[in-house]
Design a protein around this motif. Structure first.
Motif, short mmCIF file in Angstrom:
data_model
loop_
_atom_site.label_atom_id
_atom_site.label_comp_id
_atom_site.label_asym_id
_atom_site.label_seq_id
_atom_site.Cartn_x
_atom_site.Cartn_y
_atom_site.Cartn_z
N SER A 306 0.85 -1.19 0.00
CA SER A 306 0.00 0.00 0.00
C SER A 306 0.89 1.23 0.00
N ASN A 308 0.45 5.86 0.13
CA ASN A 308 -0.34 7.07 -0.04
C ASN A 308 -0.06 7.67 -1.41
N THR A 317 -1.78 6.72 8.27
CA THR A 317 -2.07 5.53 7.49
C THR A 317 -0.88 5.19 6.60
N GLY A 319 -1.67 4.13 3.57
CA GLY A 319 -2.25 4.33 2.26
C GLY A 319 -3.23 3.27 1.81
N PRO A 320 -3.87 3.52 0.67
CA PRO A 320 -4.76 2.52 0.07
C PRO A 320 -3.94 1.39 -0.55
N LEU A 375 -7.98 -2.03 8.48
CA LEU A 375 -8.41 -1.21 7.36
C LEU A 375 -9.39 -0.16 7.85
N ASN A 377 -11.54 3.25 6.15
CA ASN A 377 -11.85 4.15 5.02
C ASN A 377 -10.93 3.89 3.82
N ASP A 378 -10.80 2.63 3.47
CA ASP A 378 -10.01 2.20 2.30
C ASP A 378 -8.50 2.39 2.48
N HIS A 379 -8.06 2.78 3.65
CA HIS A 379 -6.63 2.90 3.91
C HIS A 379 -6.21 1.81 4.90
#
Length: 464
Positions: A306, A308, A317, A319-320, A375, A377-379
């Protein structure tokens, strides 16, 4: 296509555009254009073949950060050999395990580093780098057969999972190429921009993020042969650096030594990985440098998992998820936290000659990262390590390996190795009640000879 073929294809039309600038303190910079680098790979490929490197030979590399490192690494792949890039910090404990496991046919090392490798030289093809030249030091008396390794494998990269010894992840060409593509998708770098290279080149993060991304997408890699903050700031200004790919500790160091009144207009983004980054540090770094800070997450087995994305990065985070990476959280608790499992078509599928450890790392096709996260919010959010390893300034350290090294000292009866605040400590019991400070000094000197210096516990105290 192989990694080497993709690189040669990518730089074919660059002409005199510089692909590398190598900076060494108190020496003139070395510029290498795309044309020169293509010629260098072709020449080095022929030379390595003439010196005795064959297809599917395993070649351990003990080389300093340099343009030569990159050209040798890619030339070995171009030749069909398997590079095993290793840290020059490694000593007896790590090297005994690696050479026993891999049984490499060849060693390519800095001339000055050969004494540290003397126990591993007999019977092997040995090539030394000296003064920018590759010199045959030793030919094997008996020709060794090539390793039986699938064609899709580009390299073997050693890592740790807490077993007390390193594991050789068999990295496919597809992982390198996909990793570079998804990092570039997050970075959004442009042709003609520049990337500062600080991290040791054997790191998978460096190989993909600092070398392949620029080579495949038209950027210049500026190789810094130092991590001294004054010199790094000088390089950033003088060479108009656009991006840096490094570990949080380097960015925190730059933050500490940054002059508040100075501006560095060229900097656009810091790509960050290798260890944890607190939200507080994230906010301070972003505010001080006015850049995008793209924190991500990856492993030797697949990098990146993943990251950002420039223009939409978030603090706290990693990142996704990257394209074609599937992730799930095993046995999540009430907060959604659990072990991070992942799968992707491009990842490592085996550790070299370690079937038991390979089987333990996978469950129904999912790779068990040994890291705890969740996980949101998609991050992806990294929380802590589950496996018995920790990060010291971006370097993975196996606590069981450190314990094993300490116990090799003839005065040690027992030891407990702990980790806190980016440092190791050891609680020890000596077999005689002598001067404790003197015993600790002797233990430190002993450890310097058998294990990488960054693995030596910072604090050594008496165990109750």
């Amino acid at each position: 296509m192989t990694v080497a073929e993709e690189v040669l294809k990518a730089i074919a039309g660059w002409g005199s555009h510089p692909v590398f600038i190598e900076l060494t303190p108190n020496k003139a910079p070395i510029y290498v254009s795309a044309e020169e680098f293509r010629a260098r790979i072709e020449k080095t490929t022929r030379l390595l073949r003439d010196l005795g490197i064959k297809q599917r030979y395993l070649a351990t590399l003990f080389l300093e950060n340099s343009i030569d490192f990159v050209s040798i690494f890619l030339s070995l792949i171009n030749l069909g050999a398997i590079p095993i890039a290793l840290k020059m910090d490694y000593r007896k404990v790590e090297l005994d395990e690696i050479f026993t496991n891999a049984e490499p046919q060849s060693i390519i090392a800095e001339q000055s580093h050969l004494p540290a490798l003397s126990p591993y030289l007999p019977g092997r093809l040995v090539i030394a780098r000296s003064g920018g030249q590759l010199i045959l030091q030793q030919s094997p008396v008996v020709q060794h057969p090539p390793a039986e390794i699938p064609e899709e494998i580009a390299s073997i990269n050693y890592t740790y999972r807490g077993y007390g010894f390193p594991l050789g992840a068999m990295i496919p060409h597809a992982q390198y190429l996909m990793g570079a593509r998804v990092l570039q998708a997050g970075l959004k770098g442009s042709i003609g921009e520049s990337m500062l290279v600080i991290l040791p080149m054997p790191h998978i993060f460096t190989l993909i993020g600092c070398l392949l991304v620029p080579l495949l997408f038209g950027m210049t890699s500026i190789i810094a042969r130092t991590a001294h903050p004054r010199l790094l700031f000088e390089y950033i200004r003088n060479y108009h650096i656009d991006y840096i790919t490094s570990v949080p500790e380097i960015y925190e160091l730059l933050l500490k030594f940054r002059h508040k009144e100075s501006r560095i207009d060229s900097l656009k983004a810091f790509v960050c990985g290798g260890s944890s980054l607190s939200e507080n540090s994230y906010e301070k770094i972003v505010a001080a440098f006015d850049i995008d800070l793209l924190h991500g997450y990856g492993l030797t087995e697949f990098t990146p998992v993943s990251r950002n994305i420039r223009g939409s990065a978030r603090s706290g985070t990693i990142g996704p998820l990257c394209s074609d990476v599937c992730c799930k959280i095993a046995s999540p608790d009430r907060t959604g936290a659990g072990e991070i499992l992942l799968t992707t078509p491009y990842m490592t599928r085996a550790y070299y000659r370690r079937p038991q450890e390979t089987a333990h790392a996978y469950t129904a096709g999912w790779f068990k990262t040994g890291d705890i996260g969740r996980l949101h919010n998609d991050h992806l959010i990294f929380l802590k390590e589950k496996k018995n390893t920790r990060k010291i300034n971006g370097n993975i350290v196996d606590l069981n390996e450190v314990r094993k090294a300490v116990l090799m000292h003839n005065r040690i009866v027992d030891v407990k190795v702990n980790y806190r605040d980016n440092a190791l400590s050891a609680q020890v019991v000596f077999n005689r009640d002598n001067d404790f400070k003197k015993e600790v000094k002797g233990l430190r000197n002993f450890l310097k000879g058998i294990i990488a210096v960054y693995k030596i516990p910072k604090n050594i105290i008496r165990k109750d």
